[in-house]
Design a protein around this motif. Sequence first.
Motif, PDB file in Angstrom:
ATOM      1  N   GLN A 194       0.832  -1.205   0.000  1.00  0.00           N
ATOM      2  CA  GLN A 194       0.000   0.000   0.000  1.00  0.00           C
ATOM      3  C   GLN A 194       0.873   1.264   0.000  1.00  0.00           C
ATOM      4  OE1 GLN A 194      -3.320  -0.463   2.593  1.00  0.00           O
ATOM      5  NE2 GLN A 194      -4.277   1.465   1.983  1.00  0.00           N
ATOM      6  N   GLN A 195       1.721   1.391  -0.994  1.00  0.00           N
ATOM      7  CA  GLN A 195       2.609   2.553  -1.080  1.00  0.00           C
ATOM      8  C   GLN A 195       1.798   3.790  -1.501  1.00  0.00           C
ATOM      9  OE1 GLN A 195       5.476   0.817  -3.786  1.00  0.00           O
ATOM     10  NE2 GLN A 195       4.502   1.708  -5.581  1.00  0.00           N
ATOM     11  N   GLU A 196       1.827   4.817  -0.649  1.00  0.00           N
ATOM     12  CA  GLU A 196       0.977   5.985  -0.889  1.00  0.00           C
ATOM     13  C   GLU A 196       1.697   7.315  -0.735  1.00  0.00           C
ATOM     14  OE1 GLU A 196      -2.829   6.118   0.884  1.00  0.00           O
ATOM     15  OE2 GLU A 196      -3.387   4.090   0.274  1.00  0.00           O
ATOM     16  N   ALA A 197       2.998   7.312  -0.448  1.00  0.00           N
ATOM     17  CA  ALA A 197       3.686   8.575  -0.185  1.00  0.00           C
ATOM     18  C   ALA A 197       4.991   8.639  -0.955  1.00  0.00           C
ATOM     19  CB  ALA A 197       3.944   8.738   1.312  1.00  0.00           C
ATOM     20  N   ILE A 198       5.237   9.781  -1.613  1.00  0.00           N
ATOM     21  CA  ILE A 198       6.453   9.967  -2.395  1.00  0.00           C
ATOM     22  C   ILE A 198       6.902  11.419  -2.289  1.00  0.00           C
ATOM     23  CG2 ILE A 198       5.218  10.533  -4.550  1.00  0.00           C
ATOM     24  CD1 ILE A 198       7.410   8.900  -6.030  1.00  0.00           C
ATOM     25  N   THR A 199       8.206  11.623  -2.327  1.00  0.00           N
ATOM     26  CA  THR A 199       8.773  12.966  -2.412  1.00  0.00           C
ATOM     27  C   THR A 199      10.056  12.915  -3.220  1.00  0.00           C
ATOM     28  OG1 THR A 199       9.602  14.875  -1.149  1.00  0.00           O
ATOM     29  CG2 THR A 199      10.094  12.718  -0.254  1.00  0.00           C
ATOM     30  N   LEU A 200      10.279  13.934  -4.024  1.00  0.00           N
ATOM     31  CA  LEU A 200      11.569  14.074  -4.686  1.00  0.00           C
ATOM     32  C   LEU A 200      12.631  14.408  -3.660  1.00  0.00           C
ATOM     33  CD1 LEU A 200      10.375  16.058  -7.804  1.00  0.00           C
ATOM     34  CD2 LEU A 200      11.652  13.908  -7.912  1.00  0.00           C
ATOM     35  N   LEU A 201      13.852  13.949  -3.902  1.00  0.00           N
ATOM     36  CA  LEU A 201      14.970  14.371  -3.065  1.00  0.00           C
ATOM     37  C   LEU A 201      15.189  15.872  -3.261  1.00  0.00           C
ATOM     38  CD1 LEU A 201      17.328  11.368  -3.843  1.00  0.00           C
ATOM     39  CD2 LEU A 201      16.208  11.832  -1.652  1.00  0.00           C
ATOM     40  N   PRO A 202      15.743  16.566  -2.278  1.00  0.00           N
ATOM     41  CA  PRO A 202      15.913  18.024  -2.396  1.00  0.00           C
ATOM     42  C   PRO A 202      16.659  18.474  -3.645  1.00  0.00           C
ATOM     43  CG  PRO A 202      16.244  17.346  -0.125  1.00  0.00           C
ATOM     44  CD  PRO A 202      16.112  16.080  -0.932  1.00  0.00           C
ATOM     45  N   ASP A 203      17.586  17.636  -4.152  1.00  0.00           N
ATOM     46  CA  ASP A 203      18.316  18.014  -5.366  1.00  0.00           C
ATOM     47  C   ASP A 203      17.684  17.424  -6.632  1.00  0.00           C
ATOM     48  OD1 ASP A 203      18.928  15.342  -5.128  1.00  0.00           O
ATOM     49  OD2 ASP A 203      21.115  15.600  -5.103  1.00  0.00           O
ATOM     50  N   ASP A 204      16.501  16.789  -6.494  1.00  0.00           N
ATOM     51  CA  ASP A 204      15.753  16.209  -7.612  1.00  0.00           C
ATOM     52  C   ASP A 204      16.489  15.070  -8.305  1.00  0.00           C
ATOM     53  OD1 ASP A 204      13.587  17.897  -7.213  1.00  0.00           O
ATOM     54  OD2 ASP A 204      14.304  19.405  -8.638  1.00  0.00           O
ATOM     55  N   SER A 205      17.481  14.471  -7.639  1.00  0.00           N
ATOM     56  CA  SER A 205      18.240  13.387  -8.258  1.00  0.00           C
ATOM     57  C   SER A 205      17.516  12.048  -8.194  1.00  0.00           C
ATOM     58  CB  SER A 205      19.604  13.246  -7.569  1.00  0.00           C
ATOM     59  OG  SER A 205      19.437  12.917  -6.191  1.00  0.00           O
ATOM     60  N   GLY A 206      16.457  11.979  -7.448  1.00  0.00           N
ATOM     61  CA  GLY A 206      15.697  10.751  -7.275  1.00  0.00           C
ATOM     62  C   GLY A 206      14.534  11.016  -6.343  1.00  0.00           C
ATOM     63  N   PHE A 207      14.028   9.971  -5.726  1.00  0.00           N
ATOM     64  CA  PHE A 207      12.863  10.136  -4.867  1.00  0.00           C
ATOM     65  C   PHE A 207      12.891   9.166  -3.690  1.00  0.00           C
ATOM     66  CE2 PHE A 207      11.765   7.315  -8.426  1.00  0.00           C
ATOM     67  CZ  PHE A 207      11.293   6.182  -7.767  1.00  0.00           C
ATOM     68  N   LEU A 208      12.109   9.499  -2.690  1.00  0.00           N
ATOM     69  CA  LEU A 208      11.851   8.637  -1.544  1.00  0.00           C
ATOM     70  C   LEU A 208      10.392   8.209  -1.600  1.00  0.00           C
ATOM     71  CD1 LEU A 208      13.461  10.857   1.258  1.00  0.00           C
ATOM     72  CD2 LEU A 208      14.522   8.853   0.199  1.00  0.00           C
ATOM     73  N   TYR A 209      10.107   6.988  -1.169  1.00  0.00           N
ATOM     74  CA  TYR A 209       8.711   6.569  -1.062  1.00  0.00           C
ATOM     75  C   TYR A 209       8.572   5.592   0.092  1.00  0.00           C
ATOM     76  CZ  TYR A 209       9.865   2.193  -3.634  1.00  0.00           C
ATOM     77  OH  TYR A 209      10.403   0.993  -4.036  1.00  0.00           O
ATOM     78  N   ASP A 210       7.366   5.518   0.647  1.00  0.00           N
ATOM     79  CA  ASP A 210       7.158   4.637   1.790  1.00  0.00           C
ATOM     80  C   ASP A 210       5.787   3.986   1.753  1.00  0.00           C
ATOM     81  OD1 ASP A 210       5.326   6.482   2.894  1.00  0.00           O
ATOM     82  OD2 ASP A 210       6.848   7.460   4.095  1.00  0.00           O
ATOM     83  N   SER A 211       5.470   3.258   2.817  1.00  0.00           N
ATOM     84  CA  SER A 211       4.275   2.422   2.854  1.00  0.00           C
ATOM     85  C   SER A 211       3.309   2.888   3.930  1.00  0.00           C
ATOM     86  CB  SER A 211       4.683   0.971   3.144  1.00  0.00           C
ATOM     87  OG  SER A 211       3.571   0.179   3.479  1.00  0.00           O
ATOM     88  N   GLU A 212       2.004   2.748   3.625  1.00  0.00           N
ATOM     89  CA  GLU A 212       0.967   3.083   4.595  1.00  0.00           C
ATOM     90  C   GLU A 212       0.698   1.941   5.559  1.00  0.00           C
ATOM     91  OE1 GLU A 212      -3.487   3.157   3.666  1.00  0.00           O
ATOM     92  OE2 GLU A 212      -2.928   5.255   3.483  1.00  0.00           O
ATOM     93  N   ALA A 213       1.071   0.733   5.190  1.00  0.00           N
ATOM     94  CA  ALA A 213       0.704  -0.458   5.967  1.00  0.00           C
ATOM     95  C   ALA A 213       1.696  -0.708   7.095  1.00  0.00           C
ATOM     96  CB  ALA A 213       0.631  -1.673   5.047  1.00  0.00           C
ATOM     97  N   ALA A 214       1.492  -0.027   8.229  1.00  0.00           N
ATOM     98  CA  ALA A 214       2.427  -0.162   9.345  1.00  0.00           C
ATOM     99  C   ALA A 214       1.713  -0.443  10.662  1.00  0.00           C
ATOM    100  CB  ALA A 214       3.256   1.119   9.486  1.00  0.00           C
ATOM    101  N   ARG A 215       0.448  -0.780  10.605  1.00  0.00           N
ATOM    102  CA  ARG A 215      -0.322  -0.938  11.834  1.00  0.00           C
ATOM    103  C   ARG A 215       0.172  -2.086  12.704  1.00  0.00           C
ATOM    104  NH1 ARG A 215      -4.540  -0.068   8.033  1.00  0.00           N
ATOM    105  NH2 ARG A 215      -5.571   1.945   8.263  1.00  0.00           N
ATOM    106  N   LYS A 216       0.751  -3.122  12.089  1.00  0.00           N
ATOM    107  CA  LYS A 216       1.145  -4.303  12.846  1.00  0.00           C
ATOM    108  C   LYS A 216       2.650  -4.415  13.017  1.00  0.00           C
ATOM    109  CE  LYS A 216      -2.953  -6.927  11.436  1.00  0.00           C
ATOM    110  NZ  LYS A 216      -3.466  -8.183  10.797  1.00  0.00           N
ATOM    111  N   ALA A 217       3.365  -3.331  12.736  1.00  0.00           N
ATOM    112  CA  ALA A 217       4.820  -3.343  12.878  1.00  0.00           C
ATOM    113  C   ALA A 217       5.269  -2.113  13.654  1.00  0.00           C
ATOM    114  CB  ALA A 217       5.479  -3.372  11.506  1.00  0.00           C
ATOM    115  N   GLU A 218       6.438  -2.188  14.234  1.00  0.00           N
ATOM    116  CA  GLU A 218       6.957  -1.058  15.005  1.00  0.00           C
ATOM    117  C   GLU A 218       7.465   0.057  14.109  1.00  0.00           C
ATOM    118  OE1 GLU A 218       9.888  -2.407  17.735  1.00  0.00           O
ATOM    119  OE2 GLU A 218       8.469  -3.550  18.963  1.00  0.00           O
ATOM    120  N   THR A 219       7.863  -0.297  12.895  1.00  0.00           N
ATOM    121  CA  THR A 219       8.368   0.696  11.945  1.00  0.00           C
ATOM    122  C   THR A 219       7.850   0.369  10.551  1.00  0.00           C
ATOM    123  OG1 THR A 219      10.378  -0.573  11.461  1.00  0.00           O
ATOM    124  CG2 THR A 219      10.503   1.037  13.268  1.00  0.00           C
TER     125      THR A 219
END
Length: 308
Positions: free
Chosen positions: A272-297
């Motif tokens: 359930q990947q729902e979040a993305i941001t370009l790196l500050p220098d626009d050289s790439g991107f970061l993305y993460d997952s919404e499905a964290a309810r059953k994990a510590e991280t």
Amino acid sequence: MRALILASALMAATPLSAQAQVCKAWSSPVLVASIPSKPINEASGLEASRTYPGRLYHNNDSGDGLRFYITNMAGGGLQTVNLKGPKPADIEELSLGPCGSRTCLYLGDVGDNAGARSEVSFTLLAEKKTYAETETPLRVVRARYPDGARNVEAFALHPNGELFVVTKPVDAKVTNPGPASVYRLSANQLAQTQGVQVFAKLGELDLPRLLSDLPFYGWIPTGLDISRDGKRAVLLTYMAVVELGFDLAKGVPAKLTAGDNVSVFQAPPLAQQEAITLLPDDSGFLYDSEAARKAETFPLHKVTCTAR
């Protein structure tokens, strides 16, 4: 003079999309941080600050209050910032962008799974070095679509101050999404505090055609970010990232063509990947997952462009 005429002719013969310089090769995803799932247990928005290097902003999906979270790039230094105002219906995304002469964080109460909301809203807060536990927003901008309710999880601010949303086009049974629609609010509209602003529809992105090798789930937009020069953007879906090699402020092309005006990145998707941001220098991107309810991280991944 002959050389000048020849150069002009060559430029005229070159398709605009060929000047987009979309990424030709992407790196494999690299795990760069594990973000605490308490209190960020349904991560739906992500933004990397260009003013304060190393700072990340996050927000939860529906059910959370009017607040956002701050961490560093390693997932540490967690801070919760509450905003004064009524509880939102469904904040799906946040973005950094101009608000007059300042930079603001925009929290978008734009989610509408039932397609029943008469209006949505954006809460603006000026970006600054330190935040109190509770802050007062700069303003709230209310808006509606010109052609009925829309469900949205992806929006971003352009450096010219305009705001763009990309709809999440699913039917009632969530089985047959069509092209995603693109809408815009002008910088002038975002400066208003009275009345309800009306989005302008710009066009459509035919993701089902572009991503035809993916199941329908991979066609649904969940996040958006625009480069600091406005000439490119990254659009996240549940199974891919599409780099848009064109300036949304200049319109939406009639056709998306991989390797021409878009670049498609596919890797084993996060749940359930729902979040993305370009790196500050626009050289790439970061993305993460919404499905964290059953994990510590939950994992934060980085991808960079290795050839352009």
